[in-house]
Design a protein around this motif. Sequence first.
Motif, short mmCIF file in Angstrom:
data_model
loop_
_atom_site.label_atom_id
_atom_site.label_comp_id
_atom_site.label_asym_id
_atom_site.label_seq_id
_atom_site.Cartn_x
_atom_site.Cartn_y
_atom_site.Cartn_z
N LYS A 28 54.06 31.43 33.98
CA LYS A 28 54.94 30.26 33.89
C LYS A 28 56.16 30.43 34.79
N TYR A 43 49.69 19.05 41.47
CA TYR A 43 48.86 18.78 40.29
C TYR A 43 47.77 19.84 40.14
N TRP A 82 49.25 23.01 38.87
CA TRP A 82 49.54 22.90 37.45
C TRP A 82 48.27 23.07 36.62
N VAL A 83 47.17 22.45 37.06
CA VAL A 83 45.89 22.58 36.35
C VAL A 83 45.43 24.03 36.37
N VAL A 130 47.28 26.76 36.61
CA VAL A 130 48.13 27.56 35.73
C VAL A 130 47.77 27.31 34.27
N ARG A 131 47.58 26.06 33.92
CA ARG A 131 47.25 25.71 32.53
C ARG A 131 45.91 26.32 32.13
N LYS A 132 44.91 26.22 33.00
CA LYS A 132 43.59 26.78 32.68
C LYS A 132 43.64 28.31 32.65
N THR A 133 44.46 28.93 33.49
CA THR A 133 44.59 30.38 33.48
C THR A 133 45.23 30.86 32.19
N GLU A 134 46.22 30.13 31.70
CA GLU A 134 46.83 30.49 30.42
C GLU A 134 45.81 30.39 29.29
N ARG A 135 45.04 29.32 29.28
CA ARG A 135 44.00 29.16 28.25
C ARG A 135 42.94 30.26 28.37
#
Length: 122
Positions: free
Chosen positions: A5, A47, A50-51, A53-58
């Motif tokens: 993040k 965008y 952001w996708v 990063v979000r998928k990597t966190e999940r």
Amino acid sequence: MSDIKDIFVRHRKYIFYLLSIYVLGYGFTPYQSVFLGLIFGTALSLYNLWVMVRKTERFGQAIAEGRKVMSIGTFSRLASAALAVMISFRFPEYFHSAGVIVGLMTSYIVIMIDIIIQTIRK
């Protein structure tokens, strides 16, 4: 995962600086289609970042919990890039195709430059 993040916040800041330069270029130069293509491609690049990063966190959370993960969003990022190129081909009077393509690569260029800067700082 807070490191991801923090890195994303830094990359987002750099991309917003680039977008502001592109907006100034759009407003004050005769190359409006080039700069509009850069703006469009860079916005989609942000965008896609952001996708990712979000998928990597999940992905990291799922691995920590021992669950399976289906994907990290590669198909959706490729689909948005293909959509951007198709829009630039459909409306060439507004979006310069090369500008859109360079804009789509902006997040990866920012990532590489940031890695070099962070390596030199350490």
